[in-house]
Design a protein around this motif. Structure first.
Motif: not given
Length: 537
Positions: A33-56
């Motif tokens: 994952a490459l997070w741009t400087l412009e992204c800001g707090d959007q980094a935590e605005h992810v679908p449920e599936e992505c959050a679960e995948w990231k945890a596993k």
């Protein structure tokens, strides 16, 4: 199939872009994952599936954009190690510029920056490119100061006009202005706000108001070959004093004359801004004169990917995310995807966006439970929980959630949509403190609620998904942040409006003082003349 050591970089994988990591991982890729400087707090605005995948499973690495392309590319290569970086995909709107430039620098498939496309997400760049190639474009002008070209355009253009930032998404900062004074005030408000927030390349765009029906045309492109993944029609209506409130969107028959005109026009627009790889989400107005581009978002259709199961059901198995992955990494799969979605659709469905006509503290969410019992229920994004203070819906930020409905019988689908709208208009979607709902009858067509099967992933093949703030923690923090961001924006708006009022008053007083001074000067001259005349007598 990818080699075991292949890595894919996803730039700003939030919203629907957050669906790429689990999809890529399921196909054997490691993901950075490459997070741009412009992204800001959007980094935590992810679908449920992505959050679960990231945890596993998780990313191979997460890095933040560095001070130069060279430094960022070096950091990516260092994190990849011995693995080959097989490609780079743009996830979110904020990642477009970096993804285009970095893919070009690293000699990976992408859209590039040649011929003035360093910032193809700039709406002025898009419209100017259309005009240069002879494609219908919206009349407009952009600038950083009101005086001059912008003021002259507004003076020559019939009211109303649209005033908005040159870079935005989700109708952010967009206003329909009905007078020159209103247009000037909003122009200065946007410029001042962008300066305060330190936005790079801040400018404001003033455009003609396009009258017609707004559509969305989603594409995926490989080597300049465009394939339409879906055409949608927005349901926008005036509501709660706001001009354009989203009530939902529905798929459009791609073989219809309207869809064919939209598709051909959009592909001309994509060629004009040199789209050669990846997903695009184009908003097009069908006017009396034909299609006219509102804007091209050079990434997947947003909405946190809630619509992906619907798109998959309609097409019989694919959507924009899987098509995009095929474009970059699977030639056989790409060949199997048709130029336009197959029709008749395999199912009937729509995306219903919730609207609240009331405001106050939420004591219960009976509407959510009722929706889960509908015959056409597919999935639910629940943006409100007990204890929240819900506002009246006036924009995307204030919407209390959305749902996906799918059924083989269009009449059943229409009946379920009507029931949701009845719950909203009678204030029975939410139990709000101090407010009694209007009475109406309701009987659930289901005796129990289906739950998601964990084996039904990725998201495009899921049958049922029920999201809630109890089960999707990422959604909670984002929702809270959005409320805070909106309050901050409102306070900033009030402050700037107050400053504009003070400025206007100061200008008024300066003119008044100047007039008085001039009057005093005239009187003084007259007095001297009278005195001189008396002395002569």
């Amino acid at each position: 199939m990818p080699a075991a050591s292949d890595v894919v970089v996803v730039v700003d994988p939030y919203s629907t872009g957050g669906c790429f990591p689990p999809f890529l991982s399921a196909r054997g890729f490691a993901v950075i994952a490459l997070w741009t400087l412009e992204c800001g707090d959007q980094a935590e605005h992810v679908p449920e599936e992505c959050a679960e995948w990231k945890a596993k499973t998780g990313y191979k690495a997460e890095i933040t954009e560095l001070e130069s392309l060279e430094a960022t590319a070096a950091a990516l290569k260092a994190e990849a190690g011995e693995a080959r970086i097989a490609g780079m995909i743009c996830g979110g709107e904020s990642g477009v510029k970096v993804c285009d430039a970095l893919a070009e620098y690293m000699q990976l498939p992408g859209n590039g920056t040649a011929n003035g496309m360093e910032n193809r997400r700039d709406k002025t760049v898009q419209q100017d490119s259309l005009r240069k190639t002879g494609v219908r474009a919206v009349r407009g002008v952009s600038g950083k100061v009101w005086k001059g070209e912008v003021e002259a355009f507004v003076a020559s253009e019939p009211m109303p006009v649209v005033v908005k930032p040159v870079e935005s998404a989700g109708s952010e900062g967009v206003k329909l202005c009905h007078s020159k004074e209103d247009a000037k005030a909003h122009f200065e408000l946007l410029m001042n706000t962008q300066r305060v927030m330190g936005a790079a390349g801040a400018a404001v765009l003033v455009q003609e108001f396009l009258k017609g029906t707004e559509y969305v045309v989603d594409h995926v492109t490989k080597g300049g070959q465009h394939k339409t993944t879906m055409v949608w029609k927005y349901d926008k209506r005036p509501c709660n004093g706001a001009q354009f409130v989203y009530f939902g969107m529905e798929p459009v028959d791609p073989t219809s004359a309207t869809a064919q005109a939209l598709i051909q026009y959009t592909r001309c627009a994509l060629n004009a801004i040199a789209i050669t790889y990846g997903a695009t989400h184009s908003e097009v107005m069908m006017t009396a004169d034909g299609p006219c581009l509102v804007e091209v978002n050079c990434r997947c259709h947003g909405g946190n990917g809630a619509w992906l199961p619907l798109a998959s059901a309609l097409t019989g198995g694919y959507g924009q995310v899987s098509a995009c992955i095929a474009a970059f990494f699977d030639a056989d799969a790409w060949q199997s995807i048709p130029a336009v979605p197959p029709y008749p659709f395999k199912a009937s469905g729509c995306n219903v966006m919730f609207v609240s006509y009331a405001e106050g503290k939420v004591l219960g969410c009976p509407g959510y439970e009722a929706i889960k019992g509908l015959s056409s229920f597919q999935s639910l994004d629940a943006a409100v929980a007990v204890g929240d203070v819900i506002p009246k819906t006036i924009d995307l930020f204030s919407q209390p959630g959305q749902c996906i409905l799918i059924h083989e019988d269009p009449e059943v689908l229409a009946k379920d949509v009507k029931l949701i709208r009845t719950m909203e208009s009678s204030n029975r979607m939410f139990q709000i403190e101090g407010m009694s709902p209007m009475l109406f009858g309701y009987s659930s067509p289901r005796s129990s609620v289906q739950t998601a099967d964990s084996s039904q992933t990725p998201r495009e093949t899921m049958k049922v998904r029920v999201s809630s703030r109890e089960t999707m923690k990422v959604r909670v923090s984002m929702q809270d942040r959005m409320h805070g961001a909106k309050e901050t924006a409102q306070l900033m708006t009030l402050k700037l409006e107050h400053e504009l009022q003070l400025r206007a008053q100061r200008e008024k007083y300066v003119k008044l003082v100047s007039a008085l001074s001039a009057s005093v000067g005239v009187l003084s001259v007259a007095f001297v003349a009278v005195v001189a005349a008396l002395k002569k007598k």
